[in-house]
Design an enzyme around this catalytic site. Structure first.
Site, short mmCIF file in Angstrom:
data_model
loop_
_atom_site.label_atom_id
_atom_site.label_comp_id
_atom_site.label_asym_id
_atom_site.label_seq_id
_atom_site.Cartn_x
_atom_site.Cartn_y
_atom_site.Cartn_z
N GLU A 9 0.80 -1.22 0.00
CA GLU A 9 0.00 0.00 0.00
C GLU A 9 0.84 1.27 0.00
OE1 GLU A 9 0.39 -0.83 4.43
OE2 GLU A 9 0.75 -1.76 2.51
N ASP A 82 -0.35 -3.90 5.04
CA ASP A 82 -0.01 -4.05 6.46
C ASP A 82 -0.74 -5.23 7.10
OD1 ASP A 82 1.72 -1.95 6.40
OD2 ASP A 82 0.34 -0.49 7.28
N ASP A 84 -2.82 -6.08 9.48
CA ASP A 84 -3.88 -5.81 10.44
C ASP A 84 -5.22 -5.77 9.71
OD1 ASP A 84 -3.82 -3.42 9.03
OD2 ASP A 84 -3.06 -2.21 10.69
N GLU A 86 -7.12 -3.29 8.67
CA GLU A 86 -7.16 -2.37 7.52
C GLU A 86 -6.38 -2.95 6.35
OE1 GLU A 86 -8.92 0.47 7.16
OE2 GLU A 86 -9.79 0.06 9.12
N TYR A 311 6.31 -3.91 13.06
CA TYR A 311 5.03 -3.23 12.81
C TYR A 311 4.59 -2.47 14.06
CZ TYR A 311 0.41 -2.44 10.83
OH TYR A 311 -0.72 -1.86 10.32
N ARG A 313 1.60 -1.06 14.91
CA ARG A 313 0.22 -1.11 15.43
C ARG A 313 0.01 -2.48 16.07
NH1 ARG A 313 -0.33 1.61 10.43
NH2 ARG A 313 -0.89 3.80 10.73
N HIS A 357 0.80 -9.59 16.52
CA HIS A 357 2.12 -9.11 16.15
C HIS A 357 3.01 -9.04 17.38
CE1 HIS A 357 -0.02 -8.09 12.55
NE2 HIS A 357 -0.74 -7.19 13.18
#
Length: 730
Positions: A9, A82, A84, A86, A311, A313, A357
């Site tokens: 992305e 990513d 997650d 989203e 990562y 988040r 994660h």
């Protein structure tokens, strides 16, 4: 064209992966989401299992065409946004756009860190798109859309056009408003503390604080209770002091103990945002932006584009065995065996954590902050150093302290002195946690050194010092404190904390003043309306429970349509009743006054505007006269005179900051910038320094001759000459 296509992305991620994967892979970026709900309408079919009506985001059709063209000739497509909710949703939308456009097999790959080994391992173990993750994201998006597109129109009718309400942001606003109300309603209570200075027979002196009277602990009113006593007045303190001066003092207790302080776990999203705010003053949004850069890759000399952290988040403190092994080797080499525990530290996973994660940590222990400093921006270096130090410290030995406590007694009174000495600094050699100024409380009895004392030893009272104190209100939330509260209450998730706060600031529901979040009049009005009429929807416990239900969707336990439906039906019944009362609600927010309109003589009323309350003629729209509230008008007066009509100039506020406007408006529409009365320091410039506001809402100070003169400073200048070099301002 290569046989393999990797879709991420971010363009930065593209460059980093190109370095790792070489010519066998084409790598393209989606530039974020490619499809979303429409902006102009609800876009959800409530009669058909809440089917979302996704549309291509404006400007993304070109990106989609590029992806389709590249996928057409590829043999394998790897979706790598990513790791997650989203990211999974982006992968799902990309897969949808490629359907029927390619014969290639489409895989999902996810990596927690952008290193060569992690990327290659992910490509060797591709998987299908996780629809549980997609559905959890879809449920959140649908719920937020239903609330936003249903409640916002009510605010338009009742308060002001273009206002908006968010399912989670409005709960955060409620917390801020409730804390502000607590502070305003707080009544300080007086209390007194007594400190003493004692001396031994060897003329050694030490200080102590009154600890007990008649076996009752001396405390502040906030701590009062059974077995505790409060000295509430100066008279009472002086009475006790008079009795103390006549007494004979003896050391009745000497104790020594060891205190162990263990290191903190490595950062998760919330703790990183909190610490970066306390140490550097970074907003959560700034912290996440910088962390994203460090995660996606930074150009390092001799290394090329390199992902420096895992990562960012995450709500898990878990760390891989490989990373533990590497950091223990570094600790042993750089600090010695005494700083290395016998076993690696293992940190428990907090209740409700997703644990998908690892914690936020450096990707390589070979890339110390000092080694890569020249390749980083100052802010990147600060955040990377913070993450590095916290991670290394989390696997270091505990710090040990030697604590001495001495009680000195006479009749009814006991004074206590405490000293603390570092025996072994352990992890504190590298890292210690910052605290908010108002998180420190009253502290302990001090860190003063104590002479060698023994039980039964007589000491002399040299001085008594009664001190007046007042209880303090609870502190207003800083950005760091609000993130901590949201996490504790289960409001939002790691990926949402930053956007929650920035949204409240962008909507002008909250101001950031001296690093504290203060609700604006508009924010208080919106919150009051929502809490009064939708108390259950914008309730902390209700919102936290909704987060848990979304987590169950992610785990495959609950169906997302059922979760949305359980919320939708009672919510719409409530909204149906409220919409019929919109006019009454608006009328309740409009206040009549005794002030008459200077133009037509009709009574003035108090209404709401984008920048707060103001007075308007009740004869509107026939008469459009407006003026500030009397108290605001008094604050806005200046000694400046309008050069066009001679009327006084007043201070007004726009989205760009404060400015001077003629008080004779609308007859005279003259305006000019608010100057600080300080000449611009640039040579040859005749401008003055003025206050302005940037995109981040924070004020800065620049030259009135901009753009001809581009002088600016983020610190507020004061009209005081420097006593050393005679510079025009400090």
């Amino acid at each position: 064209m290569a046989d393999n296509l990797v879709i991420v992305e971010s363009p930065t991620k593209c460059r980093t992966l190109t370095r790792y994967l070489g010519k066998k892979y084409d790598i393209l970026a989606t530039m974020g989401h490619i499809r979303d709900l429409p902006k102009s309408r609800l876009g959800i079919d409530a009669e058909n299992d809440f089917e979302p009506e996704y549309e291509t985001i404006p400007g993304k059709q070109k990106v989609i065409s590029q992806l389709q063209a590249a996928a057409k000739s590829a043999k394998a497509v790897y979706l790598a946004p990513d790791p997650d909710r989203e990211g999974e949703a982006i992968a799902w939308h990309v897969a949808h756009s490629l359907k029927g456009r390619t014969k290639a097999k489409v895989y999902r790959v996810a990596f927690n860190e952008i290193t060569k080994s992690a990327v290659l391992e992910a490509l060797e173990q591709p998987r299908a798109i996780d629809m549980n993750l997609v559905n959890a994201q879809q449920a959140r998006r649908v719920l937020d859309r239903i609330v936003g597109y249903t409640v916002s129109p009510l605010l338009w009718k009742a308060v002001l056009p273009r206002l908006s309400a968010g399912r989670v942001q409005s709960v955060a606003l409620r917390l801020i408003c409730e804390r502000d109300a607590e502070v305003k309603a707080f009544v300080p209570q007086e209390y007194w503390q007594i400190a003493a200075l004692f001396e031994t027979g060897k003329w050694e002196r030490f200080s102590a604080r009154l600890f007990k009277i008649d076996n009752q602990t001396v405390v502040s009113p906030a701590e009062a209770g059974k077995g505790k006593i409060v000295i509430s007045s100066e008279r009472e303190a002086e009475e006790y002091a008079a009795a103390m001066r006549q007494a004979a003092w003896t050391v009745t207790s000497v104790t020594e103990s060891e205190k162990i302080r263990k290191p903190l776990p490595p950062f998760i999203t919330s703790t990183l945002q909190q610490e970066a705010a306390k140490v550097f003053g970074f907003s959560p949004k700034q912290t996440m932006h910088i962390a994203q850069e460090l995660y996606e890759g930074v150009e390092i000399d001799k290394e090329g584009l390199t992902g420096l952290i895992t990562y960012m988040r995450t709500d898990s403190t878990r760390v891989s065995d490989q990373a533990i092994k590497a950091v223990r080797a570094l600790i042993k080499e750089q600090y010695g065996d005494q700083y290395l525990p016998h076993k690696p530290a293992v940190y428990g996973v907090k209740k409700g954590a997703q644990d998908a994660h690892e914690a936020i940590r450096p990707t390589s222990m070979d890339l110390a902050p000092e080694r890569v400093k020249a390749s980083l921006t100052p802010r990147q270096y600060k955040l990377y150093s913070l993450i590095w130090n916290r991670f290394v410290a989390s696997q270091m030995a505990a710090a040990r302290f030697e604590v001495h406590t001495v009680d000195v007694t006479a009749d009814r009174f006991v004074f206590r002195a405490t000293s603390q000495k570092v025996v072994f600094d352990g992890f504190l050699r590298l890292y210690h946690e910052e605290r908010e100024p108002d998180e420190n409380g009253n502290g302990d009895n001090g860190m003063n050194g104590l002479p060698v004392l023994r039980e039964g030893q007589s000491v002399s009272l040299i001085e008594l010092k009664p001190t007046q104190s007042f209880t303090k209100p609870p502190p207003r939330y800083s950005e760091a404190m609000l993130v901590k509260r949201l996490e504790a209450d289960g409001i939002g998730r790691p990926s949402t904390y930053a956007s929650i706060i920035s949204t409240l600031l962008d909507r002008k529901y909250v101001d950031l003043q001296q690093r504290k979040l203060i609700p604006t009049e508009l924010g208080e009005a919106v919150n009051g309306l929502l809490v009064e009429h939708l108390p259950d929807v914008f309730d902390v416990a209700f919102t936290a429970n909704m987060e848990k239900e979304l987590d169950l969707v992610e785990e495959g336990v609950d169906e997302w349509v059922k979760v949305v439906n359980d919320f939708y039906k009672p919510f719409m019944r409530t909204m149906g009743k409220l919409n019929s009362k919109a006019k009454n609600i608006k009328a309740s927010l409009t206040q009549a006054t005794d002030v008459l309109c200077p133009e037509c003589g009709a009574p003035m009323v108090i209404k709401w505007g984008r920048n707060g309350r103001f007075m308007a003629c009740s004869a509107y729209p026939k008469c459009k006269t407006t003026r500030p509230l009397p108290e605001e008008e008094a604050k806005s007066r200046t000694d400046e005179i309008c050069e066009k009509c001679g009327s006084p100039m007043v201070i007004k506020t726009s989205r760009f900051g404060r400015f001077l406007a003629c008080s004779a408006y609308p007859q005279c529409k003259n305006t000019r910038s608010v100057t600080l009365g300080i000449k611009c320091p640039q040579k040859g410039c005749n401008g003055h320094l003025i206050e302005r506001k940037g995109k981040g809402r924070r004020p800065f100070y620049g030259c009135s001759n901009y753009p001809k003169c581009r002088f600016l400073t983020s610190d507020m200048p004061t009209k005081t000459a420097c006593p050393v070099c005679s510079h025009g301002f400090m």
